[in-house]
Design a protein around this motif. Structure first.
Motif, PDB file in Angstrom:
ATOM      1  N   LEU A  33      -1.123  -9.832  -1.683  1.00 29.23           N
ATOM      2  CA  LEU A  33      -2.010  -9.131  -2.598  1.00 29.23           C
ATOM      3  C   LEU A  33      -1.377  -7.813  -3.039  1.00 29.23           C
ATOM      4  O   LEU A  33      -0.606  -7.198  -2.306  1.00 29.23           O
ATOM      5  N   SER A  34      -1.704  -7.388  -4.246  1.00 30.27           N
ATOM      6  CA  SER A  34      -1.213  -6.096  -4.721  1.00 30.27           C
ATOM      7  C   SER A  34      -1.717  -4.992  -3.808  1.00 30.27           C
ATOM      8  O   SER A  34      -2.870  -5.006  -3.371  1.00 30.27           O
ATOM      9  N   ARG A  35      -0.855  -4.033  -3.505  1.00 29.35           N
ATOM     10  CA  ARG A  35      -1.176  -2.953  -2.564  1.00 29.35           C
ATOM     11  C   ARG A  35      -0.270  -1.771  -2.860  1.00 29.35           C
ATOM     12  O   ARG A  35       0.692  -1.882  -3.619  1.00 29.35           O
ATOM     13  N   GLY A  36      -0.538  -0.663  -2.231  1.00 32.43           N
ATOM     14  CA  GLY A  36       0.327   0.497  -2.392  1.00 32.43           C
ATOM     15  C   GLY A  36       1.679   0.258  -1.757  1.00 32.43           C
ATOM     16  O   GLY A  36       1.776  -0.354  -0.683  1.00 32.43           O
ATOM     17  N   VAL A  37       2.732   0.707  -2.430  1.00 32.86           N
ATOM     18  CA  VAL A  37       4.087   0.552  -1.885  1.00 32.86           C
ATOM     19  C   VAL A  37       4.791   1.914  -1.899  1.00 32.86           C
ATOM     20  O   VAL A  37       4.599   2.707  -2.815  1.00 32.86           O
ATOM     21  N   THR A  58       1.711   0.492  -6.992  1.00 27.76           N
ATOM     22  CA  THR A  58       1.288  -0.752  -6.340  1.00 27.76           C
ATOM     23  C   THR A  58       2.228  -1.877  -6.724  1.00 27.76           C
ATOM     24  O   THR A  58       2.897  -1.829  -7.761  1.00 27.76           O
ATOM     25  N   GLY A  98       3.013  -6.455  -5.604  1.00 29.38           N
ATOM     26  CA  GLY A  98       2.518  -7.634  -4.894  1.00 29.38           C
ATOM     27  C   GLY A  98       3.601  -8.524  -4.351  1.00 29.38           C
ATOM     28  O   GLY A  98       3.396  -9.734  -4.195  1.00 29.38           O
TER      29      GLY A  98
END
Length: 334
Positions: free
Chosen positions: A232-236, A259, A261
Protein backbone atom coordinates in the motif's frame (compact mmCIF):
# COMPACT_ATOMS: atom_id res chain seq x y z
CA UNK A 1 27.21 47.43 1.25
CA UNK A 2 25.25 45.17 -1.03
CA UNK A 3 26.54 44.13 -4.41
CA UNK A 4 25.65 41.98 -7.39
CA UNK A 5 26.72 38.70 -8.93
CA UNK A 6 26.15 38.84 -12.69
CA UNK A 7 25.80 35.39 -14.25
CA UNK A 8 27.83 35.15 -17.47
CA UNK A 9 27.50 31.39 -18.03
CA UNK A 10 24.80 29.59 -16.06
CA UNK A 11 25.41 25.97 -17.01
CA UNK A 12 23.01 23.96 -14.86
CA UNK A 13 22.81 25.96 -11.65
CA UNK A 14 20.22 26.84 -9.00
CA UNK A 15 20.08 28.76 -5.74
CA UNK A 16 19.29 26.37 -2.91
CA UNK A 17 19.74 25.70 0.80
CA UNK A 18 19.62 22.57 2.97
CA UNK A 19 15.98 21.85 2.27
CA UNK A 20 12.33 22.59 2.89
CA UNK A 21 11.96 20.76 6.20
CA UNK A 22 8.37 21.99 6.62
CA UNK A 23 7.47 20.66 3.18
CA UNK A 24 6.68 16.98 3.80
CA UNK A 25 3.82 17.76 6.18
CA UNK A 26 2.18 19.61 3.26
CA UNK A 27 2.99 16.90 0.71
CA UNK A 28 6.07 18.65 -0.70
CA UNK A 29 9.49 16.97 -0.95
CA UNK A 30 12.28 18.30 1.24
CA UNK A 31 14.63 18.86 -1.74
CA UNK A 32 17.68 21.03 -0.95
CA UNK A 33 21.38 20.58 -1.72
CA UNK A 34 21.97 16.95 -2.68
CA UNK A 35 25.48 16.82 -1.20
CA UNK A 36 24.62 18.21 2.21
CA UNK A 37 28.14 17.96 3.65
CA UNK A 38 29.68 19.98 0.82
CA UNK A 39 26.91 22.60 0.99
CA UNK A 40 27.30 23.03 4.75
CA UNK A 41 31.09 23.29 4.41
CA UNK A 42 30.85 25.92 1.65
CA UNK A 43 28.75 28.19 3.85
CA UNK A 44 30.89 27.60 6.94
CA UNK A 45 34.05 28.52 5.01
CA UNK A 46 32.70 32.02 4.34
CA UNK A 47 31.23 32.52 7.81
CA UNK A 48 27.59 31.95 6.86
CA UNK A 49 24.92 29.98 8.62
CA UNK A 50 24.93 26.40 7.27
CA UNK A 51 21.44 26.85 5.85
CA UNK A 52 22.14 30.10 3.99
CA UNK A 53 21.23 30.23 0.28
CA UNK A 54 24.07 29.20 -2.05
CA UNK A 55 24.54 28.08 -5.65
CA UNK A 56 24.44 24.39 -6.57
CA UNK A 57 26.17 23.57 -9.87
CA UNK A 58 25.54 20.30 -11.68
CA UNK A 59 28.03 18.97 -14.26
CA UNK A 60 28.40 22.09 -16.45
CA UNK A 61 30.72 25.12 -16.35
CA UNK A 62 29.73 28.36 -14.65
CA UNK A 63 30.98 31.99 -14.74
CA UNK A 64 29.98 35.16 -12.93
CA UNK A 65 31.26 38.70 -12.46
CA UNK A 66 31.06 40.52 -9.13
CA UNK A 67 30.35 44.24 -8.73
CA UNK A 68 31.72 44.53 -5.18
CA UNK A 69 34.49 42.84 -3.21
CA UNK A 70 33.30 39.45 -1.96
CA UNK A 71 34.59 36.34 -0.21
CA UNK A 72 33.57 33.03 -1.78
CA UNK A 73 34.19 29.32 -1.34
CA UNK A 74 33.67 26.39 -3.70
CA UNK A 75 33.27 22.81 -2.47
CA UNK A 76 31.95 19.48 -3.77
CA UNK A 77 33.31 17.66 -6.80
CA UNK A 78 36.87 18.26 -8.05
CA UNK A 79 37.05 21.10 -10.60
CA UNK A 80 39.10 24.11 -11.69
CA UNK A 81 38.31 27.42 -9.97
CA UNK A 82 39.76 30.65 -11.38
CA UNK A 83 39.34 34.31 -10.47
CA UNK A 84 40.27 36.52 -13.43
CA UNK A 85 42.30 33.56 -14.84
CA UNK A 86 44.13 33.11 -11.52
CA UNK A 87 43.70 29.53 -10.29
CA UNK A 88 42.39 29.38 -6.73
CA UNK A 89 42.01 26.58 -4.15
CA UNK A 90 38.81 24.65 -3.50
CA UNK A 91 37.43 24.08 0.02
CA UNK A 92 38.99 27.40 1.18
CA UNK A 93 37.78 31.01 1.40
CA UNK A 94 38.78 32.97 -1.73
CA UNK A 95 38.81 36.77 -1.95
CA UNK A 96 37.37 38.28 -5.14
CA UNK A 97 37.74 41.99 -5.98
CA UNK A 98 35.05 44.11 -7.60
CA UNK A 99 34.96 43.61 -11.37
CA UNK A 100 36.67 40.21 -11.33
CA UNK A 101 35.19 37.14 -13.02
CA UNK A 102 34.86 33.82 -11.21
CA UNK A 103 34.94 30.73 -13.43
CA UNK A 104 34.17 27.14 -12.44
CA UNK A 105 35.18 24.60 -15.07
CA UNK A 106 35.75 20.91 -15.60
CA UNK A 107 33.71 19.26 -12.85
CA UNK A 108 34.99 15.68 -12.69
CA UNK A 109 35.26 12.76 -10.27
CA UNK A 110 31.79 13.79 -9.13
CA UNK A 111 28.80 15.72 -10.40
CA UNK A 112 27.94 18.67 -8.14
CA UNK A 113 29.73 21.71 -6.71
CA UNK A 114 28.64 24.42 -4.28
CA UNK A 115 29.42 28.13 -4.45
CA UNK A 116 28.85 30.16 -1.28
CA UNK A 117 29.26 33.93 -0.87
CA UNK A 118 30.04 35.68 2.42
CA UNK A 119 26.74 37.13 3.62
CA UNK A 120 24.83 34.92 1.16
CA UNK A 121 22.50 36.05 -1.65
CA UNK A 122 18.86 37.13 -1.83
CA UNK A 123 16.38 34.50 -3.01
CA UNK A 124 12.59 34.02 -2.75
CA UNK A 125 11.37 31.50 -0.18
CA UNK A 126 8.51 29.02 0.14
CA UNK A 127 7.71 27.58 3.58
CA UNK A 128 10.93 29.09 4.86
CA UNK A 129 13.25 27.68 2.18
CA UNK A 130 14.61 28.90 -1.16
CA UNK A 131 15.24 25.36 -2.41
CA UNK A 132 13.73 24.72 -5.87
CA UNK A 133 10.74 22.41 -6.32
CA UNK A 134 10.08 21.25 -9.87
CA UNK A 135 6.65 19.84 -8.96
CA UNK A 136 5.17 23.21 -7.93
CA UNK A 137 7.39 25.24 -10.26
CA UNK A 138 9.18 27.17 -7.52
CA UNK A 139 12.83 28.14 -7.32
CA UNK A 140 15.64 30.21 -8.78
CA UNK A 141 17.15 28.48 -11.82
CA UNK A 142 20.03 30.67 -12.98
CA UNK A 143 20.22 31.98 -16.55
CA UNK A 144 22.82 33.93 -18.47
CA UNK A 145 22.53 37.63 -17.64
CA UNK A 146 20.66 37.03 -14.39
CA UNK A 147 21.72 39.17 -11.42
CA UNK A 148 21.94 37.91 -7.83
CA UNK A 149 21.96 40.47 -5.05
CA UNK A 150 24.60 39.88 -2.38
CA UNK A 151 23.83 40.83 1.21
CA UNK A 152 27.17 42.43 2.12
CA UNK A 153 30.61 43.35 0.80
CA UNK A 154 34.05 42.47 2.14
CA UNK A 155 37.30 44.20 1.25
CA UNK A 156 40.03 42.26 -0.59
CA UNK A 157 41.93 39.72 1.49
CA UNK A 158 45.24 38.85 -0.17
CA UNK A 159 48.46 37.50 1.30
CA UNK A 160 51.03 40.27 0.67
CA UNK A 161 53.99 37.89 0.26
CA UNK A 162 54.21 35.79 -2.91
CA UNK A 163 50.40 35.92 -3.26
CA UNK A 164 50.11 32.68 -1.26
CA UNK A 165 46.68 31.46 -0.05
CA UNK A 166 45.57 33.39 3.01
CA UNK A 167 43.64 30.47 4.51
CA UNK A 168 44.51 26.79 4.93
CA UNK A 169 41.69 25.20 6.90
CA UNK A 170 42.27 21.65 5.64
CA UNK A 171 38.61 21.01 4.88
CA UNK A 172 38.98 19.12 1.60
CA UNK A 173 37.31 15.71 1.32
CA UNK A 174 38.80 12.81 -0.69
CA UNK A 175 37.63 12.69 -4.34
CA UNK A 176 34.62 10.44 -4.86
CA UNK A 177 35.85 8.81 -8.09
CA UNK A 178 33.80 6.59 -10.39
CA UNK A 179 33.38 3.62 -8.04
CA UNK A 180 31.15 4.67 -5.17
CA UNK A 181 30.66 2.92 -1.84
CA UNK A 182 27.31 3.70 -0.22
CA UNK A 183 26.26 2.68 3.30
CA UNK A 184 22.68 1.50 3.76
CA UNK A 185 20.51 0.16 6.58
CA UNK A 186 17.86 -2.55 6.22
CA UNK A 187 14.57 -1.28 4.86
CA UNK A 188 11.14 -2.16 6.29
CA UNK A 189 10.62 -4.81 3.58
CA UNK A 190 14.11 -6.35 3.67
CA UNK A 191 12.84 -9.74 4.92
CA UNK A 192 10.39 -10.00 2.01
CA UNK A 193 13.30 -10.52 -0.38
CA UNK A 194 14.56 -13.64 1.39
CA UNK A 195 18.09 -14.78 0.60
CA UNK A 196 18.15 -12.69 -2.59
CA UNK A 197 18.31 -9.52 -0.46
CA UNK A 198 22.04 -10.11 -0.03
CA UNK A 199 22.52 -9.49 -3.76
CA UNK A 200 22.39 -5.81 -2.86
CA UNK A 201 25.71 -6.19 -1.04
CA UNK A 202 27.47 -8.65 -3.36
CA UNK A 203 26.61 -7.05 -6.71
CA UNK A 204 27.64 -3.82 -8.39
CA UNK A 205 25.20 -1.38 -9.90
CA UNK A 206 25.61 1.15 -12.68
CA UNK A 207 24.06 4.63 -12.58
CA UNK A 208 21.56 5.26 -15.36
CA UNK A 209 21.54 8.55 -17.32
CA UNK A 210 17.84 8.79 -16.41
CA UNK A 211 18.80 9.58 -12.81
CA UNK A 212 18.04 13.00 -11.31
CA UNK A 213 17.45 14.78 -7.99
CA UNK A 214 14.24 12.81 -7.47
CA UNK A 215 15.88 9.41 -7.70
CA UNK A 216 18.86 7.46 -8.99
CA UNK A 217 18.15 4.52 -11.27
CA UNK A 218 20.66 1.69 -11.02
CA UNK A 219 21.05 -1.33 -13.26
CA UNK A 220 22.48 -4.65 -12.07
CA UNK A 221 21.48 -7.94 -10.44
CA UNK A 222 18.23 -7.30 -8.59
CA UNK A 223 16.93 -8.98 -5.44
CA UNK A 224 13.51 -10.54 -5.97
CA UNK A 225 10.60 -10.21 -3.58
CA UNK A 226 9.37 -13.60 -2.34
CA UNK A 227 5.94 -12.41 -1.22
CA UNK A 228 3.14 -11.43 -3.58
CA UNK A 229 0.98 -9.20 -1.38
CA UNK A 230 0.26 -5.67 -2.57
CA UNK A 231 2.28 -2.85 -1.02
CA UNK A 232 0.00 0.00 0.00
CA UNK A 233 1.09 3.58 -0.57
CA UNK A 234 2.81 4.95 2.54
CA UNK A 235 5.36 7.50 3.63
CA UNK A 236 8.89 6.82 2.43
CA UNK A 237 12.14 8.34 3.68
CA UNK A 238 14.75 10.14 1.63
CA UNK A 239 17.25 7.42 0.67
CA UNK A 240 14.70 4.61 0.33
CA UNK A 241 15.94 1.92 -2.07
CA UNK A 242 12.98 0.48 -3.96
CA UNK A 243 12.67 -2.39 -6.42
CA UNK A 244 9.92 -1.09 -8.70
CA UNK A 245 10.60 -3.53 -11.55
CA UNK A 246 12.89 -6.33 -12.66
CA UNK A 247 15.05 -3.90 -14.58
CA UNK A 248 16.51 -1.49 -12.01
CA UNK A 249 16.82 -0.28 -8.45
CA UNK A 250 15.49 3.15 -7.56
CA UNK A 251 17.17 5.17 -4.81
CA UNK A 252 14.86 8.00 -3.77
CA UNK A 253 16.80 11.23 -3.30
CA UNK A 254 15.84 14.57 -1.78
CA UNK A 255 13.34 15.44 -4.51
CA UNK A 256 11.33 12.26 -3.94
CA UNK A 257 7.59 12.34 -3.30
CA UNK A 258 6.60 11.78 0.30
CA UNK A 259 4.63 8.57 -0.42
CA UNK A 260 5.18 5.50 -2.60
CA UNK A 261 3.87 1.97 -3.03
CA UNK A 262 6.92 -0.13 -3.88
CA UNK A 263 8.78 -2.46 -1.48
CA UNK A 264 11.66 -0.72 0.31
CA UNK A 265 14.64 -3.06 0.42
CA UNK A 266 17.08 -0.71 2.20
CA UNK A 267 17.65 2.95 3.08
CA UNK A 268 20.80 4.91 2.20
CA UNK A 269 22.33 6.72 5.17
CA UNK A 270 22.69 10.51 5.25
CA UNK A 271 26.38 10.22 4.35
CA UNK A 272 25.55 7.63 1.69
CA UNK A 273 23.20 10.15 0.08
CA UNK A 274 26.05 12.68 -0.07
CA UNK A 275 28.07 10.10 -2.00
CA UNK A 276 25.17 9.39 -4.36
CA UNK A 277 24.79 13.14 -4.97
CA UNK A 278 28.15 12.96 -6.77
CA UNK A 279 27.26 9.88 -8.87
CA UNK A 280 27.63 10.42 -12.61
CA UNK A 281 25.85 8.34 -15.27
CA UNK A 282 27.95 5.22 -15.84
CA UNK A 283 29.52 5.27 -12.36
CA UNK A 284 29.53 2.02 -10.38
CA UNK A 285 27.86 1.77 -6.98
CA UNK A 286 28.60 -0.80 -4.26
CA UNK A 287 26.25 -0.96 -1.26
CA UNK A 288 27.58 -1.74 2.21
CA UNK A 289 25.29 -2.87 5.01
CA UNK A 290 25.37 -0.94 8.29
CA UNK A 291 23.16 -0.48 11.34
CA UNK A 292 21.18 2.58 12.39
CA UNK A 293 23.49 2.94 15.41
CA UNK A 294 26.64 2.82 13.26
CA UNK A 295 25.13 5.24 10.74
CA UNK A 296 24.24 7.68 13.53
CA UNK A 297 27.78 7.58 14.91
CA UNK A 298 29.26 8.22 11.45
CA UNK A 299 26.86 11.12 10.85
CA UNK A 300 27.68 12.72 14.19
CA UNK A 301 31.38 12.37 13.43
CA UNK A 302 30.92 14.26 10.15
CA UNK A 303 28.96 17.00 11.93
CA UNK A 304 31.76 17.26 14.49
CA UNK A 305 34.22 17.79 11.61
CA UNK A 306 32.08 20.69 10.39
CA UNK A 307 31.80 22.15 13.87
CA UNK A 308 35.60 22.02 14.22
CA UNK A 309 35.86 23.77 10.85
CA UNK A 310 33.38 26.44 11.98
CA UNK A 311 35.43 27.15 15.11
CA UNK A 312 38.64 27.45 13.05
CA UNK A 313 36.98 29.81 10.57
CA UNK A 314 35.42 31.83 13.38
CA UNK A 315 38.78 32.26 15.11
CA UNK A 316 40.55 33.32 11.90
CA UNK A 317 37.76 35.69 10.85
CA UNK A 318 37.67 37.21 14.33
CA UNK A 319 41.42 37.98 14.22
CA UNK A 320 40.98 39.60 10.80
CA UNK A 321 37.91 41.58 11.85
CA UNK A 322 35.64 39.79 9.37
CA UNK A 323 32.00 39.79 10.51
CA UNK A 324 30.25 36.40 10.57
CA UNK A 325 26.72 36.68 9.12
CA UNK A 326 25.75 33.26 10.52
CA UNK A 327 26.51 31.35 13.66
CA UNK A 328 25.31 27.84 12.96
CA UNK A 329 22.06 26.10 13.81
CA UNK A 330 20.83 22.58 14.37
CA UNK A 331 18.88 21.19 11.44
CA UNK A 332 17.27 17.83 10.70
CA UNK A 333 19.44 15.31 8.85
CA UNK A 334 16.67 14.70 6.30
Amino acid sequence: MKGQLIVRQAGNSVVTDLGRFRGPRYGLPVNGALDQYSARAANILVGNDENAPLVELTALDFRMTVTTDVLISVTGAPLTLTVSNRECPLWQPVSVAAGETVAIRGIHGGLRAYLAVHGSVDAPTLLGSCTPDTVVGFGLQLREGMVLETRCSLGPLRQPYFDMPLFRFGAERPPVGHELVVSVTDGPDFAEFGDSANLLFTSEYRVSPRSNHIGLRLGGRLPERTTTGEVLSRGVPVGAIEVPSREELLVLHRGRGVTAGYPVLAVATSLGLDVLAQARPGDTVHFVRTTVSEATIAYRRSMLELETLRKSVGTAFGLLGIPSPGGGQDLPAA
